[in-house]
Structures are given as structure tokens and as C-alpha cells.
Scaffold this active site. Structure first.
Site, PDB file in Angstrom:
ATOM      1  N   THR A  18       0.905  -1.203   0.290  1.00 45.86           N
ATOM      2  CA  THR A  18       0.054   0.608   0.342  1.00 45.86           C
ATOM      3  C   THR A  18       1.132   1.260  -0.056  1.00 45.86           C
ATOM      4  O   THR A  18       1.833   0.920   0.618  1.00 45.86           O
ATOM      5  CB  THR A  18      -0.725  -0.121   1.477  1.00 45.86           C
ATOM      6  OG1 THR A  18      -0.517   0.039   2.280  1.00 45.86           O
ATOM      7  CG2 THR A  18      -1.818  -1.462   1.689  1.00 45.86           C
ATOM      8  N   GLY A  19       0.363   2.228  -0.252  1.00 44.34           N
ATOM      9  CA  GLY A  19       1.075   3.015  -1.013  1.00 44.34           C
ATOM     10  C   GLY A  19       2.608   3.218  -1.447  1.00 44.34           C
ATOM     11  O   GLY A  19       3.393   4.090  -0.978  1.00 44.34           O
ATOM     12  N   ALA A  20       2.554   2.380  -2.482  1.00 45.31           N
ATOM     13  CA  ALA A  20       3.625   2.139  -2.738  1.00 45.31           C
ATOM     14  C   ALA A  20       4.226   3.084  -4.223  1.00 45.31           C
ATOM     15  O   ALA A  20       5.133   3.171  -5.171  1.00 45.31           O
ATOM     16  CB  ALA A  20       3.297   0.893  -3.925  1.00 45.31           C
ATOM     17  N   ASN A  21       3.220   3.833  -4.473  1.00 49.82           N
ATOM     18  CA  ASN A  21       4.031   5.039  -5.471  1.00 49.82           C
ATOM     19  C   ASN A  21       4.976   5.928  -5.234  1.00 49.82           C
ATOM     20  O   ASN A  21       5.321   7.304  -5.612  1.00 49.82           O
ATOM     21  CB  ASN A  21       2.596   6.323  -6.015  1.00 49.82           C
ATOM     22  CG  ASN A  21       2.029   6.626  -5.040  1.00 49.82           C
ATOM     23  OD1 ASN A  21       1.322   6.706  -3.969  1.00 49.82           O
ATOM     24  ND2 ASN A  21       1.765   8.171  -4.656  1.00 49.82           N
ATOM     25  N   GLY A  23       8.154   6.863  -1.447  1.00 46.94           N
ATOM     26  CA  GLY A  23       8.857   6.833  -0.382  1.00 46.94           C
ATOM     27  C   GLY A  23       8.636   5.584  -0.201  1.00 46.94           C
ATOM     28  O   GLY A  23       9.786   4.911  -0.992  1.00 46.94           O
ATOM     29  N   GLY A 134      -8.355 -14.491   3.942  1.00 47.36           N
ATOM     30  CA  GLY A 134      -8.879 -15.498   3.472  1.00 47.36           C
ATOM     31  C   GLY A 134      -7.549 -15.771   1.979  1.00 47.36           C
ATOM     32  O   GLY A 134      -6.857 -17.041   1.984  1.00 47.36           O
ATOM     33  N   TYR A 175      -0.999  11.160  15.289  1.00 44.74           N
ATOM     34  CA  TYR A 175      -0.120  10.104  14.763  1.00 44.74           C
ATOM     35  C   TYR A 175       0.263   9.115  15.493  1.00 44.74           C
ATOM     36  O   TYR A 175       0.393   8.098  14.764  1.00 44.74           O
ATOM     37  CB  TYR A 175       1.051  11.325  14.180  1.00 44.74           C
ATOM     38  CG  TYR A 175       2.378  10.452  12.915  1.00 44.74           C
ATOM     39  CD1 TYR A 175       1.556   9.730  11.522  1.00 44.74           C
ATOM     40  CD2 TYR A 175       3.060  10.013  13.584  1.00 44.74           C
ATOM     41  CE1 TYR A 175       2.646   9.636  10.997  1.00 44.74           C
ATOM     42  CE2 TYR A 175       4.344   9.209  12.527  1.00 44.74           C
ATOM     43  CZ  TYR A 175       4.359   8.968  11.948  1.00 44.74           C
ATOM     44  OH  TYR A 175       4.510   8.062  10.959  1.00 44.74           O
TER      45      TYR A 175
END
Ligand SMILES: NC(=O)c1ccc[n+]([C@@H]2O[C@H](COP(=O)([O-])OP(=O)(O)OC[C@H]3O[C@@H](n4cnc5c(N)ncnc54)[C@H](OP(=O)(O)O)[C@@H]3O)[C@@H](O)[C@H]2O)c1
Length: 303
Positions: A18-21, A23, A134, A175
């Protein structure tokens, strides 16, 4: 010193980041792709995901494959749709990296009304992991790695009456609470996996102090001051190493928090983190959080 060369062959494995676009997520996805995994770049903006995929292909020669999928972790319905799409396309998920995160944004809520940091960093990943459970169980040795932060030590508990911006907003406090929740979730999931005798592990990782887009909400002048406090700051390729260790190394264990091995864990190479507080290890708080998350997301893990 554990580096990319230590990553084992991941051919045939399906990995979601996730958030692999950008950083750390970008560097994590790229390294998994190089090692042979079929990697799903999960991002909330398809154009940014597409740009990231093209950049990876230009930078490295991967032995695996890259696919992009839309995933906005601030929306429980989008998380459900994403998870259904994945399960239709892939027989199993072997590696799930709960990496996306937001830090000290202006006060805002997710689509489902949670304070944005708690909602994206924790609630979204709880729902995602549960929805994909699953598919994770169908792997012969699945790993779930959830990104936390050294900031988690600053939260001594969770105010369950302030997870929807009910009280005055303190960006850093929220945060820290979201990152404490990530640790409590990681450890609780691992305890449940062990009790159910599953060959799956749940581990946490943090990237010390890494220069990424995470600091986008800090004004430039303030950011300069913040980074000046640290002797060294890591680049994203290095910040991704604790995640990669937890996700791929045969010696990584469930229920462990990995981070950089430097003095204050700001920089270095992967090792078990020394960050530990009573709140992080409180099973009563962990159960309260799990029950809360199940109720508000209506996502149940089928152990
Ligand atoms: N950098 C550090 O020093 C540091 C320290 C401790 C912990 N961490 C943790 O490391 C993880 C990765 O952060 P990073 O430093 O690589 O920051 P980053 O460069 O800002 O990357 C964060 C990623 O999360 C994505 N994201 C944010 N909100 C999202 C949402 N609603 N749905 C889906 N994706 C969303 C961002 O997408 P967009 O690009 O579209 O916004 C981006 O891809 C985070 O969990 C962070 O808390 C980082």
C-alpha cells in the site's frame, strides 16, 4: 549488515504494497519486484501509480511483474472493492505490506468519519488485512508487515472517545496514537495466528528517519529545523530495509518490531527494534482496540 542482496528468491509470490507510488512503499515494491514477486502497487491515485510503475521499470530489471490497483485507505467501501478484485485475480496473497501513511495533516476525516491519521494508518489497514485474510490463508507462508514508527512510543494509550475528532486536534498526538494502534494490531494478529497454528506471521517495521514525502505537511523552514536535529537521515531505499527484512528474510519472526539498528534507531540496517512501552505490550488495550476495529469496520478475521 542486511541489504537487498539478502532478499531470497520470491518467484511465484504475490505481494501487495500500500502507498507504493512513493517513498518507502515505492522502494519496497521495487525490491520485491526485483526479487521475482508479482507486485501490486496499491495507490489512491491511478496516475501516480502508473508513473511509479514506469519509473520502477526504467530503474531496475525485475524478475517478477508489476500491476497497479486503486486503493484509497480512507474509504472502507474502496478497501472492500480492492480486496474483492485481488481475490478474483490472484489465488493467494503471500506478502501484504501495510505501508501507506499520513503524518500531521490539517484536521480531516476519512469517508467513514475517522480522524484521518487513525483512519488511514490503522483502521484502513485493519480492514484491508481482514478483507484479504482468506487470500493470505491460502498462501503456504504468508507475511503481513505493518509500518509503525518510533513515534509510537509517545502514545501512552488510546482515547476511544477521540478517534473521530471529537476533541481538540493535536496532529502529533493523533499520529502517535495511530502508530501505537499499528503495533498493537501487529502483535495481537500474531498472537491469534500462533494460537490458530497458522503458518503466517505478522510483524511491524519502522524506517527510522527517512527523507520522503511523509513530511509534506510540515512547512519547509520547520522541516529544515526538524532534520537538523538528526545527525543522519536515510534515503528511501535504506528506509525500506526493515520492511523488506520482515517481509522476506527466513529468520524474521512474527510479533517483532523491526527497525534500523543505529544508536537511536534513526538510521542503520534491519534489527529488532528496542522501542517498547507498556502501552505497546498491553494485551488488554490490544483486545479493546481489536474489538473496536471489528465493530466499526464490520470486518471479521476468519481464524
Ligand atoms: N519517512 C519516515 O521517516 C518515517 C518514519 C516512521 C514511519 N514512517 C512510516 O512509513 C510509511 C511510509 O511513509 P513514507 O515515509 O514513505 O511517506 P510518503 O512518501 O508520504 O508515502 C506515503 C504513502 O501513503 C500513501 N497514502 C496516504 N494516504 C493514503 C490513502 N488515504 N490511501 C492510500 N494511500 C495513501 C501516499 O499516497 P499519495 O502519494 O497519493 O499521497 C504515499 O504513497 C508510513 O506508514 C509512515 O508513517 C515513515
Amino acid at each position: 549488515m542486511w541489504i537487498h542482496d539478502n532478499i531470497p528468491d520470491l518467484s511465484g509470490k504475490t505481494a501487495i504494497v500500500t502507498g507504493a507510488n512513493t517513498g518507502i512503499g515505492y522502494e519496497t515494491a521495487k525490491a520485491l519486484y526485483v526479487a521475482g514477486a508479482d507486485v501490486i502497487i496499491a495507490a489512491r491515485d491511478l496516475q501516480r501509480a502508473k508513473d511509479a510503475k514506469e519509473k520502477m521499470i526504467a530503474e531496475v530489471k525485475g524478475r517478477g511483474s508489476l500491476e497497479i490497483q486503486l486503493l484509497n485507505l480512507a474509504s472502507l467501501s474502496q478497501i472492500k472493492t480492492f480486496s474483492q478484485t485481488i481475490q478474483e485475480k490472484y489465488p493467494q496473497v503471500d506478502i501484504l505490506i501495510n505501508n501507506a501513511g499520513v503524518m500531521i495533516p490539517p484536521p480531516a476525516k476519512t469517508d467513514d468519519g475517522f480522524e484521518l491519521q487513525f483512519g488511514v494508518n490503522f483502521i484502513g489497514h485493519f480492514a484491508l488485512t481482514g478483507n484479504l485474510f482468506g487470500a493470505l490463508k491460502r498462501s503456504d507462508a504468508a507475511r503481513v508487515v505493518t509500518l509503525s514508527s518510533g513515534a509510537a512510543i509517545r502514545a501512552s494509550g488510546i482515547d476511544f472517545n477521540n478517534l473521530r475528532l471529537e476533541k481538540s486536534y493535536d496532529a502529533w498526538r493523533e499520529y502517535a496514537v495511530s502508530k501505537l494502534a499499528d503495533i498493537l494490531f501487529t502483535y495481537a494478529l500474531d498472537r491469534k495466528l500462533k494460537a490458530a497454528n497458522f503458518n503466517m506471521i505478522s510483524a511491524a517495521a519502522h524506517p527510522g528517519v527517512t527523507r520522503t514525502d511523509l513530511q509534506r505537511h510540515i512547512p519547509a523552514e520547520e522541516l529544515k529545523g526538524l532534520f537538523a536535529q538528526f545527525d543522519e537521515v536515510m534515503e528511501p531505499w535504506q528506509g525500506a530495509l526493515p520492511t523488506l527484512f520482515a517481509a522476506t528474510d527466513p529468520n524474521a519472526s512474527g510479533g517483532v518490531f523491526y527497525g534500523p539498528d543505529g544508536d537511536k534507531e534513526y538510521t542503520g540496517y534491519p534489527a529488532p527494534s528496542r522501542h517498547s512501552t507498556p502501552a505497546m505490550n498491553d494485551p488488554v488495550l490490544a483486545k479493546q482496540l481489536w474489538d473496536y476495529a471489528e465493530e466499526v469496520t464490520q470486518v471479521k478475521f476468519n481464524f
